[in-house]
Design an enzyme around this catalytic site. Structure first.
Site, PDB file in Angstrom:
ATOM      1  N   ALA A 129      14.846 -11.347  13.197  1.00 39.91           N
ATOM      2  CA  ALA A 129      13.798 -11.853  12.296  1.00 39.91           C
ATOM      3  C   ALA A 129      14.252 -11.740  10.844  1.00 39.91           C
ATOM      4  O   ALA A 129      14.027 -12.645  10.027  1.00 39.91           O
ATOM      5  CB  ALA A 129      12.499 -11.076  12.517  1.00 39.91           C
ATOM      6  N   LYS A 130      14.918 -10.642  10.511  1.00 36.43           N
ATOM      7  CA  LYS A 130      15.387 -10.456   9.135  1.00 36.43           C
ATOM      8  C   LYS A 130      16.589 -11.377   8.844  1.00 36.43           C
ATOM      9  O   LYS A 130      16.746 -11.863   7.715  1.00 36.43           O
ATOM     10  CB  LYS A 130      15.767  -8.992   8.888  1.00 36.43           C
ATOM     11  CG  LYS A 130      14.567  -8.024   8.920  1.00 36.43           C
ATOM     12  CD  LYS A 130      13.604  -8.264   7.766  1.00 36.43           C
ATOM     13  CE  LYS A 130      12.618  -7.105   7.585  1.00 36.43           C
ATOM     14  NZ  LYS A 130      11.663  -7.306   6.501  1.00 36.43           N
TER      15      LYS A 130
ATOM     16  N   VAL B  57      -0.741 -10.199   7.375  1.00 33.33           N
ATOM     17  CA  VAL B  57       0.178 -11.315   7.095  1.00 33.33           C
ATOM     18  C   VAL B  57       0.720 -11.978   8.358  1.00 33.33           C
ATOM     19  O   VAL B  57       1.420 -12.980   8.271  1.00 33.33           O
ATOM     20  CB  VAL B  57       1.399 -10.863   6.238  1.00 33.33           C
ATOM     21  CG1 VAL B  57       0.981 -10.391   4.862  1.00 33.33           C
ATOM     22  CG2 VAL B  57       2.213  -9.802   6.972  1.00 33.33           C
TER      23      VAL B  57
ATOM     24  N   SER C  64       0.811  -1.225   0.000  1.00 37.07           N
ATOM     25  CA  SER C  64       0.000   0.000   0.000  1.00 37.07           C
ATOM     26  C   SER C  64       0.838   1.265   0.000  1.00 37.07           C
ATOM     27  O   SER C  64       0.369   2.321  -0.412  1.00 37.07           O
ATOM     28  CB  SER C  64      -0.933   0.008   1.220  1.00 37.07           C
ATOM     29  OG  SER C  64      -0.185   0.023   2.421  1.00 37.07           O
ATOM     30  N   ARG C  65       2.057   1.194   0.489  1.00 33.74           N
ATOM     31  CA  ARG C  65       2.855   2.430   0.616  1.00 33.74           C
ATOM     32  C   ARG C  65       4.341   2.048   0.700  1.00 33.74           C
ATOM     33  O   ARG C  65       4.706   0.867   0.681  1.00 33.74           O
ATOM     34  CB  ARG C  65       2.445   3.198   1.871  1.00 33.74           C
ATOM     35  CG  ARG C  65       2.655   2.403   3.146  1.00 33.74           C
ATOM     36  CD  ARG C  65       2.531   3.258   4.405  1.00 33.74           C
ATOM     37  NE  ARG C  65       3.061   2.520   5.528  1.00 33.74           N
ATOM     38  CZ  ARG C  65       2.337   2.033   6.537  1.00 33.74           C
ATOM     39  NH1 ARG C  65       1.039   2.236   6.575  1.00 33.74           N
ATOM     40  NH2 ARG C  65       2.924   1.364   7.515  1.00 33.74           N
TER      41      ARG C  65
ATOM     42  N   TYR D  49      14.095  -7.330  15.577  1.00 37.79           N
ATOM     43  CA  TYR D  49      13.889  -7.079  14.142  1.00 37.79           C
ATOM     44  C   TYR D  49      15.088  -7.587  13.340  1.00 37.79           C
ATOM     45  O   TYR D  49      14.928  -8.286  12.329  1.00 37.79           O
ATOM     46  CB  TYR D  49      13.678  -5.578  13.949  1.00 37.79           C
ATOM     47  CG  TYR D  49      13.595  -5.105  12.519  1.00 37.79           C
ATOM     48  CD1 TYR D  49      12.448  -5.304  11.751  1.00 37.79           C
ATOM     49  CD2 TYR D  49      14.666  -4.424  11.932  1.00 37.79           C
ATOM     50  CE1 TYR D  49      12.375  -4.851  10.435  1.00 37.79           C
ATOM     51  CE2 TYR D  49      14.599  -3.962  10.632  1.00 37.79           C
ATOM     52  CZ  TYR D  49      13.456  -4.177   9.883  1.00 37.79           C
ATOM     53  OH  TYR D  49      13.385  -3.733   8.584  1.00 37.79           O
TER      54      TYR D  49
ATOM     55  N   SER E 110      16.657  -6.598   5.458  1.00 40.28           N
ATOM     56  CA  SER E 110      17.078  -5.290   5.975  1.00 40.28           C
ATOM     57  C   SER E 110      18.568  -5.317   6.262  1.00 40.28           C
ATOM     58  O   SER E 110      19.113  -6.345   6.674  1.00 40.28           O
ATOM     59  CB  SER E 110      16.331  -4.979   7.272  1.00 40.28           C
ATOM     60  OG  SER E 110      16.912  -3.854   7.908  1.00 40.28           O
TER      61      SER E 110
ATOM     62  N   ASN F 139       7.199  -8.448   1.261  1.00 36.36           N
ATOM     63  CA  ASN F 139       7.730  -7.138   1.628  1.00 36.36           C
ATOM     64  C   ASN F 139       7.197  -6.620   2.960  1.00 36.36           C
ATOM     65  O   ASN F 139       7.886  -5.875   3.650  1.00 36.36           O
ATOM     66  CB  ASN F 139       7.389  -6.144   0.506  1.00 36.36           C
ATOM     67  CG  ASN F 139       7.509  -4.703   0.965  1.00 36.36           C
ATOM     68  OD1 ASN F 139       8.610  -4.160   1.062  1.00 36.36           O
ATOM     69  ND2 ASN F 139       6.370  -4.064   1.270  1.00 36.36           N
TER      70      ASN F 139
HETATM   71  N1  LIG Z   1      12.436   1.867   4.782  1.00 32.87           N
HETATM   72  C1  LIG Z   1      13.571   1.388   5.256  1.00 32.87           C
HETATM   73  O1  LIG Z   1      14.478   2.148   5.639  1.00 32.87           O
HETATM   74  C2  LIG Z   1      13.779  -0.102   5.305  1.00 32.87           C
HETATM   75  C3  LIG Z   1      15.087  -0.566   5.517  1.00 32.87           C
HETATM   76  C4  LIG Z   1      15.319  -1.929   5.548  1.00 32.87           C
HETATM   77  C5  LIG Z   1      14.270  -2.813   5.360  1.00 32.87           C
HETATM   78  N2  LIG Z   1      13.011  -2.329   5.166  1.00 32.87           N
HETATM   79  C6  LIG Z   1      11.937  -3.323   4.961  1.00 32.87           C
HETATM   80  O2  LIG Z   1      11.196  -2.982   3.816  1.00 32.87           O
HETATM   81  C7  LIG Z   1       9.852  -3.439   3.953  1.00 32.87           C
HETATM   82  C8  LIG Z   1       8.899  -2.300   3.660  1.00 32.87           C
HETATM   83  O3  LIG Z   1       9.103  -1.298   4.661  1.00 32.87           O
HETATM   84  P1  LIG Z   1       8.694   0.229   4.448  1.00 32.87           P
HETATM   85  O4  LIG Z   1       9.836   1.035   4.950  1.00 32.87           O
HETATM   86  O5  LIG Z   1       8.156   0.475   3.094  1.00 32.87           O
HETATM   87  O6  LIG Z   1       7.548   0.324   5.578  1.00 32.87           O
HETATM   88  P2  LIG Z   1       6.117   1.019   5.619  1.00 32.87           P
HETATM   89  O7  LIG Z   1       6.128   2.366   5.007  1.00 32.87           O
HETATM   90  O8  LIG Z   1       5.710   0.915   7.061  1.00 32.87           O
HETATM   91  O9  LIG Z   1       5.215   0.025   4.758  1.00 32.87           O
HETATM   92  C9  LIG Z   1       4.955  -1.255   5.271  1.00 32.87           C
HETATM   93  C10 LIG Z   1       3.860  -1.904   4.465  1.00 32.87           C
HETATM   94  O10 LIG Z   1       3.577  -3.181   5.043  1.00 32.87           O
HETATM   95  C11 LIG Z   1       2.203  -3.225   5.458  1.00 32.87           C
HETATM   96  N3  LIG Z   1       2.121  -4.067   6.632  1.00 32.87           N
HETATM   97  C12 LIG Z   1       2.766  -3.951   7.808  1.00 32.87           C
HETATM   98  N4  LIG Z   1       2.397  -4.926   8.648  1.00 32.87           N
HETATM   99  C13 LIG Z   1       1.502  -5.688   7.983  1.00 32.87           C
HETATM  100  C14 LIG Z   1       0.743  -6.831   8.321  1.00 32.87           C
HETATM  101  N5  LIG Z   1       0.819  -7.402   9.537  1.00 32.87           N
HETATM  102  N6  LIG Z   1      -0.078  -7.366   7.373  1.00 32.87           N
HETATM  103  C15 LIG Z   1      -0.196  -6.809   6.148  1.00 32.87           C
HETATM  104  N7  LIG Z   1       0.504  -5.716   5.786  1.00 32.87           N
HETATM  105  C16 LIG Z   1       1.326  -5.162   6.697  1.00 32.87           C
HETATM  106  C17 LIG Z   1       1.833  -1.748   5.696  1.00 32.87           C
HETATM  107  O11 LIG Z   1       0.447  -1.483   5.601  1.00 32.87           O
HETATM  108  P3  LIG Z   1      -0.514  -1.555   6.898  1.00 32.87           P
HETATM  109  O12 LIG Z   1       0.229  -0.954   8.052  1.00 32.87           O
HETATM  110  O13 LIG Z   1      -1.727  -0.782   6.502  1.00 32.87           O
HETATM  111  O14 LIG Z   1      -0.806  -2.996   7.092  1.00 32.87           O
HETATM  112  C18 LIG Z   1       2.562  -1.120   4.515  1.00 32.87           C
HETATM  113  O15 LIG Z   1       1.854  -1.351   3.320  1.00 32.87           O
HETATM  114  C19 LIG Z   1       9.738  -4.001   5.367  1.00 32.87           C
HETATM  115  O16 LIG Z   1       9.879  -5.396   5.336  1.00 32.87           O
HETATM  116  C20 LIG Z   1      10.902  -3.369   6.084  1.00 32.87           C
HETATM  117  O17 LIG Z   1      11.331  -4.147   7.179  1.00 32.87           O
HETATM  118  C21 LIG Z   1      12.736  -1.000   5.139  1.00 32.87           C
END
Ligand SMILES: NC(=O)c1ccc[n+]([C@@H]2O[C@H](COP(=O)([O-])OP(=O)(O)OC[C@H]3O[C@@H](n4cnc5c(N)ncnc54)[C@H](OP(=O)(O)O)[C@@H]3O)[C@@H](O)[C@H]2O)c1
Length: 257
Positions: A159-160, A62, A22-23, A156, A142, A88
């Protein structure tokens, strides 16, 4: 968002499920797959206003067995089988007191959301891929798994790290059957979820966004498209000989060779 410049037909006929689509990073991956002609289903717990009209959105969680079951049923009702799975969805919160202050429920929530979600969804969708002798799975990990930043986030990181080990082994297991599995490891990417975690980090430890950027050799935070581009490539046939790999996309921040 800067428009993608890839071949608009590269993924024509392919059906994709993107969790957390979604985002943030997932939102960009959804748009990247759409731009290559794939049919895309995205799942998240909450709707968003700017979700692309040409993708299907389903509400789902999820982090539980039942949630994954419902997601699989709804997805199959929309597209049938899934050729591309992007695990993701994920999140982390910090415990400023360090690892000993993380309650059992904190560990469990974190593993269910970041790790078991991917294991369960994959278990449900893999049989179809194996039957068709084709499929691609991308697991979004991550940098925190490779260089854990602090005890405050060790649940975290763990888990990763589990995801990295599972992804590698799974790739070896299913490769002879035509299914490729790769991991993508983002560094610091500007997204709604990660921005909140980084703000909490600043509050707890005084690590400012400026300090985060200064630690990145390319001197900027990532944007979701930076991650979506490599996912789009890894899914395509141009990456046909790539499996079991972990791609770090972090502006050069990871210090290891
Ligand atoms: N951004 C970074 O700096 C970064 C760095 C390393 C790794 N990551 C990894 O990249 C991935 C995406 O992160 P992001 O930064 O884009 O985070 P984000 O902006 O919080 O987006 C997370 C997405 O996952 C959904 N989500 C979370 N929990 C969920 C659940 N239980 N069931 C279904 N959907 C769920 C959220 O929607 P809802 O909350 O509405 O469910 C949202 O669509 C994650 O796995 C994160 O650990 C991010």
């Amino acid at each position: 968002m800067i428009p993608f410049k890839n071949d608009p037909n590269e993924l024509k006929g392919k059906r994709a499920l993107v969790t957390g689509g979604s985002r943030g990073i997932g939102g960009a991956i959804v748009r990247r797959l759409l731009s290559a002609g794939a049919r895309v289903v995205a799942v998240a717990r909450n709707p968003v206003e700017d979700f692309p009209a040409d993708a299907a959105w389903i509400q789902g969680d999820v982090s539980s067995v039942e949630g994954v079951q419902a997601i699989v049923e709804r997805t199959s009702a929309i597209v049938g089988g899934v050729d591309i799975l992007v695990n993701n969805a994920g999140s982390g919160r910090i415990y400023p007191g360090g690892s000993v202050t993380i309650p059992d429920s904190g560990w469990q929530d974190c593993f269910h959301t970041n790790f078991f979600s991917a294991v369960r969804l994959t278990a449900a969708l893999l049989p179809g891929m194996l039957e068709r002798k084709s499929g691609t799975i991308i697991n979004i990990s991550s940098g925190a798994a490779l260089t854990p930043p602090s005890g405050a986030m060790i649940h975290y990181s763990s888990a990763k790290a589990a995801m990295n080990a599972w992804s590698k082994t799974l790739a070896t297991e299913v490769a002879p059957h035509g299914v490729r599995v790769n991991t993508v490891t983002p560094g610091n990417v500007v997204t709604p979820g990660a921005d909140i975690v980084r703000a909490d980090f600043t509050k707890a430890f005084g690590v400012t966004p400026e300090a985060v950027t200064a630690a990145i050799p390319l001197r900027r935070m990532g944007v979701p498209q930076d991650i979506a581009e490599i996912v789009g490539f890894l899914i395509s046939d141009r990456a046909a000989w790539i499996t079991g790999s972990n791609f770090i996309v972090d502006g050069g921040q990871n210090p290891t060779v």
